[in-house]
Enzyme design. Structure first.
Site, short mmCIF file in Angstrom:
data_model
loop_
_atom_site.label_atom_id
_atom_site.label_comp_id
_atom_site.label_asym_id
_atom_site.label_seq_id
_atom_site.Cartn_x
_atom_site.Cartn_y
_atom_site.Cartn_z
N LEU B 57 0.82 -1.21 0.00
CA LEU B 57 0.00 0.00 0.00
C LEU B 57 0.85 1.26 0.00
O LEU B 57 0.48 2.27 -0.58
CB LEU B 57 -0.89 0.04 1.25
CG LEU B 57 -2.05 -0.94 1.33
CD1 LEU B 57 -2.73 -0.82 2.69
CD2 LEU B 57 -3.06 -0.69 0.23
N GLU B 59 4.85 3.16 1.65
CA GLU B 59 6.10 3.00 2.37
C GLU B 59 6.42 4.28 3.11
O GLU B 59 6.27 5.37 2.59
CB GLU B 59 7.20 2.69 1.35
CG GLU B 59 8.49 2.34 2.00
CD GLU B 59 9.47 1.69 1.01
OE1 GLU B 59 9.06 1.36 -0.12
OE2 GLU B 59 10.64 1.55 1.40
N GLY B 60 6.81 4.13 4.34
CA GLY B 60 7.23 5.29 5.12
C GLY B 60 8.70 5.17 5.45
O GLY B 60 9.40 4.31 4.92
N ALA B 63 8.84 1.86 7.73
CA ALA B 63 7.98 0.70 7.54
C ALA B 63 7.43 0.60 6.12
O ALA B 63 7.36 1.60 5.41
CB ALA B 63 6.82 0.75 8.52
N VAL B 64 7.10 -0.61 5.75
CA VAL B 64 6.40 -0.85 4.50
C VAL B 64 5.01 -1.35 4.87
O VAL B 64 4.87 -2.23 5.71
CB VAL B 64 7.11 -1.91 3.64
CG1 VAL B 64 6.32 -2.21 2.38
CG2 VAL B 64 8.52 -1.45 3.30
N LYS B 82 5.06 -3.51 8.15
CA LYS B 82 6.28 -4.27 8.42
C LYS B 82 7.42 -3.31 8.71
O LYS B 82 7.77 -2.46 7.88
CB LYS B 82 6.59 -5.12 7.18
CG LYS B 82 7.79 -5.99 7.34
CD LYS B 82 7.88 -6.94 6.15
CE LYS B 82 9.18 -7.69 6.21
NZ LYS B 82 9.04 -9.06 5.75
N ASP B 177 3.79 13.58 17.03
CA ASP B 177 3.99 13.70 15.58
C ASP B 177 2.66 13.95 14.87
O ASP B 177 2.37 13.33 13.84
CB ASP B 177 4.69 12.46 15.02
CG ASP B 177 5.35 12.74 13.66
OD1 ASP B 177 5.49 13.93 13.29
OD2 ASP B 177 5.69 11.78 12.96
N1 LIG Z 1 -3.80 1.54 8.31
C1 LIG Z 1 -3.56 1.84 7.03
N2 LIG Z 1 -4.47 1.62 6.08
C2 LIG Z 1 -4.22 1.93 4.80
N3 LIG Z 1 -3.07 2.46 4.36
C3 LIG Z 1 -2.10 2.69 5.24
C4 LIG Z 1 -2.30 2.39 6.62
N4 LIG Z 1 -1.16 2.73 7.28
C5 LIG Z 1 -0.33 3.21 6.37
N5 LIG Z 1 -0.87 3.19 5.13
C6 LIG Z 1 -0.24 3.63 3.90
O1 LIG Z 1 1.13 3.26 3.91
C7 LIG Z 1 1.97 4.41 3.80
C8 LIG Z 1 3.18 4.25 4.70
O2 LIG Z 1 2.76 4.38 6.04
P1 LIG Z 1 3.76 4.67 7.20
O3 LIG Z 1 2.94 4.87 8.42
O4 LIG Z 1 4.80 3.64 7.24
O5 LIG Z 1 4.54 5.95 6.78
P2 LIG Z 1 4.13 7.48 6.69
O6 LIG Z 1 3.35 7.85 7.89
O7 LIG Z 1 3.56 7.75 5.37
O8 LIG Z 1 5.54 8.13 6.73
P3 LIG Z 1 6.52 8.34 7.95
O9 LIG Z 1 6.44 7.14 8.84
O10 LIG Z 1 7.81 8.45 7.27
O11 LIG Z 1 6.07 9.58 8.61
C9 LIG Z 1 1.08 5.57 4.20
O12 LIG Z 1 1.47 6.71 3.55
C10 LIG Z 1 -0.29 5.12 3.77
O13 LIG Z 1 -0.51 5.42 2.43
#
Ligand SMILES: Nc1ncnc2c1ncn2[C@@H]1O[C@H](COP(=O)(O)OP(=O)(O)OP(=O)(O)O)[C@@H](O)[C@H]1O
Lengths: 315, 388
Positions: B57, B59-60, B63-64, B82, B177
């Site tokens: 979906l 990647e942050g 985490a992926v 993950k 955050d």
């Molecule tokens: N519970 C969820 N349901 C649907 N999509 C999600 C969910 N959590 C995260 N995502 C998707 O995955 C992406 C990565 O999420 P993640 O929380 O790892 O990083 P982020 O918040 O975008 O970035 P960072 O952690 O760097 O601030 C998100 O941008 C979002 O699009």
């Protein structure tokens, strides 16, 4: 401590009844009776004393918060409600619980550092007669600890927050106008309760009240902290007078005790603390101090060493 | 509400992960009797797999995130997060992951993302099974020029945010955050506070904390000045910034360095001095302002002028969230009892809130956009680089 105890995973999943706890342990024993005969271990509380001392040593080397040590001890207890101690390497469990607890309490230590210190602390033995090679209690491979961290988290169903009585103690200090001596003593009683099953049996505020009562009622002449033997408190608690006061706590309108204690009794009566539970906790502590007389670091070390070595022999 | 996706979308690759819970019979890797691999495999065989991992979906930084569903009921979706390995904590779990698990396990509230499960996978990474929130996040709505929204919608979103933050604070948890892209949206329109990787407990009042938290544009002045002891007020400032951004649809105070952030805050709200904020000059990174450039504290009329859509009552609420002195800032509880919520217009019902185009079906496209976005905020994740 974060979040609310009443809705916490600790209250919902990690609070046992006495019978429940006995049951869980009996089941573990049933599963492997053989190892119980092969590897006798001292009373659980004596082992806890040993673990506590080992953890304290580890903590000292790395200057950790007391709360992290407390959390680590609770992790160890939780873990051993699900795993037979004789199937594990207790030193590895100890180090891992310590490592994870430090992160949980926001004083993280680097994994390599923890492994290095643990190896220094528990070098193992080179027992050539049996193994023909030295036995490392903790291997230098840090991945082992990383892996154990998973196992630990897994066995605890990733329920990691532990609520401790220390916080209640600080909150009650002004309310009950406790002296700093009393607080110090209550604090050390709380430290001692981690050597028993109490953290698995009662909510933290009950423990805190128990510690305060002990500190106020028994007030031993010296509040010095114990080295290896049971604390001076043990003697004070055994000589009976205090126990009578304690027994009177349960009865309404008890007369006799000095005003200082009456004030406390009044407060407890008004609060909704389960006084019966508090008394049970006190008794638990008394019996801890009794069993403490038999503590021998050497025996614990040897017996645990045997467990660890047998694991290595399997390899 | 979850609709079964077309089967082509799901390549149904079984996840090779080991469910964390219910491994009672498996031998623990803590025994040293077996080699690691052997044990892990044993675990793998022993436990039933509960989730099927599907497409990625997003990647942050740490985490992926993948879509997943229940093996026993493919119509139930989850998001599987993950955690990547952090070089610093090689072989151990990162503080981000620990914090996320730690707090989400305990916090259960409609406006906080739910953690269903946790499991580890072969490569020693942690997988968080989270509530699936398919409608993107507030940042996407703010930035999407095709979406029109008004005061009633902002009120609904802010209300959900405020309830989530209030719940955290009631439980002694600071999120640290809060920003539009950490506010995810459920299929029914509910806004959920997500990403607890920087959260921490503030129950121990004498414990110092790092000031390197909160993405810069949402970071309050006390943190920019290096305060090590702070409170829920830091989250309230971030909420205020989200509020302002929802109203004007661009970040309200967007500095390009910490220093620039401070000077922009001064320009916007006034210069902090010991008069309007007793003790500010004692903060470690405080520097005395240039006498000639002291900007007086902004009054109510400034907020009313700057944020007309909020109305005078809304502007008043926003102002209370943007007080420079954290002690004068309103608390989450005070925010919830503000009269704005009961003033016209009423907050939009969550089902009727504007949605990003396409809903669940266009998920793939949207996610493409999101992944691309990761690099565009150069300073976005500065806070992550520091530990605890
Ligand atoms: N519970 C969820 N349901 C649907 N999509 C999600 C969910 N959590 C995260 N995502 C998707 O995955 C992406 C990565 O999420 P993640 O929380 O790892 O990083 P982020 O918040 O975008 O970035 P960072 O952690 O760097 O601030 C998100 O941008 C979002 O699009």
């Amino acid at each position: 401590m974060a979040a609310n105890y009443w809705v916490s995973t600790q209250r919902r999943h990690w609070l046992f009844s006495r019978e429940g706890l006995v049951d869980v342990r009996e089941k573990l024993r049933e599963k492997d009776k053989l190892s119980h005969t092969q590897f006798p271990l001292p009373d659980q509380r004596l082992l806890n004393i040993y673990f506590n001392q080992q953890l304290t040593k580890l903590g000292k080397r790395m200057s950790t918060r007391q709360q992290a040590l407390a959390t680590a001890q609770v992790y160890i207890k939780r873990f051993y409600t699900k795993n037979e101690i004789r199937h594990t390497n207790p030193y590895l469990v100890l180090s891992t619980a310590f490592y994870l607890a430090c992160k949980m309490e926001e004083c993280p230590q680097h994994i390599r550092f923890v492994v290095g210190e643990a190896r220094g602390l528990w070098p193992g033995k080179s027992d050539v007669r049996i193994t023909k090679r030295p036995v490392d209690f903790i291997t230098s491979d840090v991945a082992k600890l990383g892996e154990c961290e998973f196992a630990l988290i897994s066995e605890m169903n990733s329920q990691l927050i532990v609520h401790h009585p220390y916080r209640t103690l600080s909150e009650l200090q002004p309310e009950l106008s406790l002296t700093s001596d009393e607080v110090a003593l209550a604090w050390s009683v709380i430290n001692d309760h981690y050597l028993t099953d109490l953290p698995l049996l009662y909510p933290p505020h009950v423990i805190a009240v128990m510690a305060i009562i002990i500190a106020v009622v028994f007030k031993p002449s010296q509040t010095s902290f114990h080295g290896s033997g049971p604390p001076p408190l043990a003697g004070a608690m055994r000589d009976g007078a205090g126990m009578n006061i304690l027994a009177a706590l349960g009865e309404k309108g008890a007369s006799g005790p000095p005003p200082r204690i009456q004030k406390l009794v009044g407060w407890i009566a008004e609060s909704e603390v389960d006084i019966k539970a508090v008394i049970e906790c006190t008794q638990e502590l008394v019996s801890l101090y009794e069993v403490w007389e038999q503590y021998s670091e050497k025996t614990c070390k040897e017996l645990i060493g045997r467990v660890v070595k047998s694991k290595n022999l399997d390899k | 509400m979850a609709v079964s996706p077309p089967s082509t979308m799901l390549s149904t690759i079984q996840s090779r992960d080991i469910p964390f819970q219910g491994s009672a019979n498996a031998r623990s890797p803590l025994t040293m009797t077996h080699a690691d691999r052997e044990l892990t495999e044993q675990l793998n065989d022993d436990v039933r797999r509960k989730y099927v991992k599907d497409k990625k979906l997003g990647e942050g930084t740490y985490a992926v995130v993948s879509l997943g569903y229940l093996k026993t009921d493919p119509s139930v979706f989850v998001a599987i997060k993950k955690i990547k390995v952090n070089a610093e904590y090689k072989d151990g779990l990162t503080m981000d992951a620990i914090r996320e698990v730690k707090y989400l396990q305990e916090l259960s509230h409609p406006n906080i993302i739910a953690l269903h499960d946790v499991f580890s996978s072969k490569d020693q990474t942690l997988n968080l099974v989270l509530e699936y929130l398919p409608r993107g996040d507030l940042e996407m709505l703010i930035k999407d020029g095709n979406i029109q929204y008004g005061a009633a919608d902002v009120k609904a979103w802010m209300g959900m945010l405020a309830r989530g933050v209030w719940f955290c604070h009631e439980n002694f948890v600071l999120h640290r955050d809060i920003k539009p892209n950490n506010l995810l949206i459920a299929s029914d329109g509910e806004v959920k506070l997500a990403d607890f990787g920087l959260a921490r407990s503030f129950a121990d009042p004498y414990l110092n904390m790092t000031h390197q938290v909160i993405t810069r544009w949402y970071r309050p002045p006390e943190l920019l000045y290096g305060a090590r002891q702070y409170s829920g007020a830091v989250d309230v400032w971030s909420m205020g910034m989200v509020f302002a951004e929802l109203l004007i649809r661009v970040p309200f105070v967007a500095g390009n360095s910490d220093l620039d952030q401070i000077s922009k805050i001064c320009e916007a709200f006034g210069t902090p001095t010991d008069d309007n904020w007793p003790g500010v000059s004692k903060l470690p990174n405080y520097f005395p302002p240039d006498r000639a450039h002291i900007i007086p504290l902004q009054g109510r009329d400034f907020f009313v002028r700057q944020f007309p859509t909020a109305g005078p009552v809304g502007a008043d609420l926003l102002m209370s969230m943007c007080a420079l002195d954290p002690r004068k800032r309103s608390t989450a509880r005070q925010i919830l009892s503000h009269s704005w919520w009961s003033t016209e217009p009423k907050p939009t019902k969550k089902e009727d809130l504007p949605k990003k185009a396409g809903g669940t079906k266009k998920m793939g496209d949207d996610m493409g956009r999101r992944v691309g976005q990761v690099d565009d905020g150069l300073f976005k994740n500065a806070a992550r680089q520091l530990h605890f």
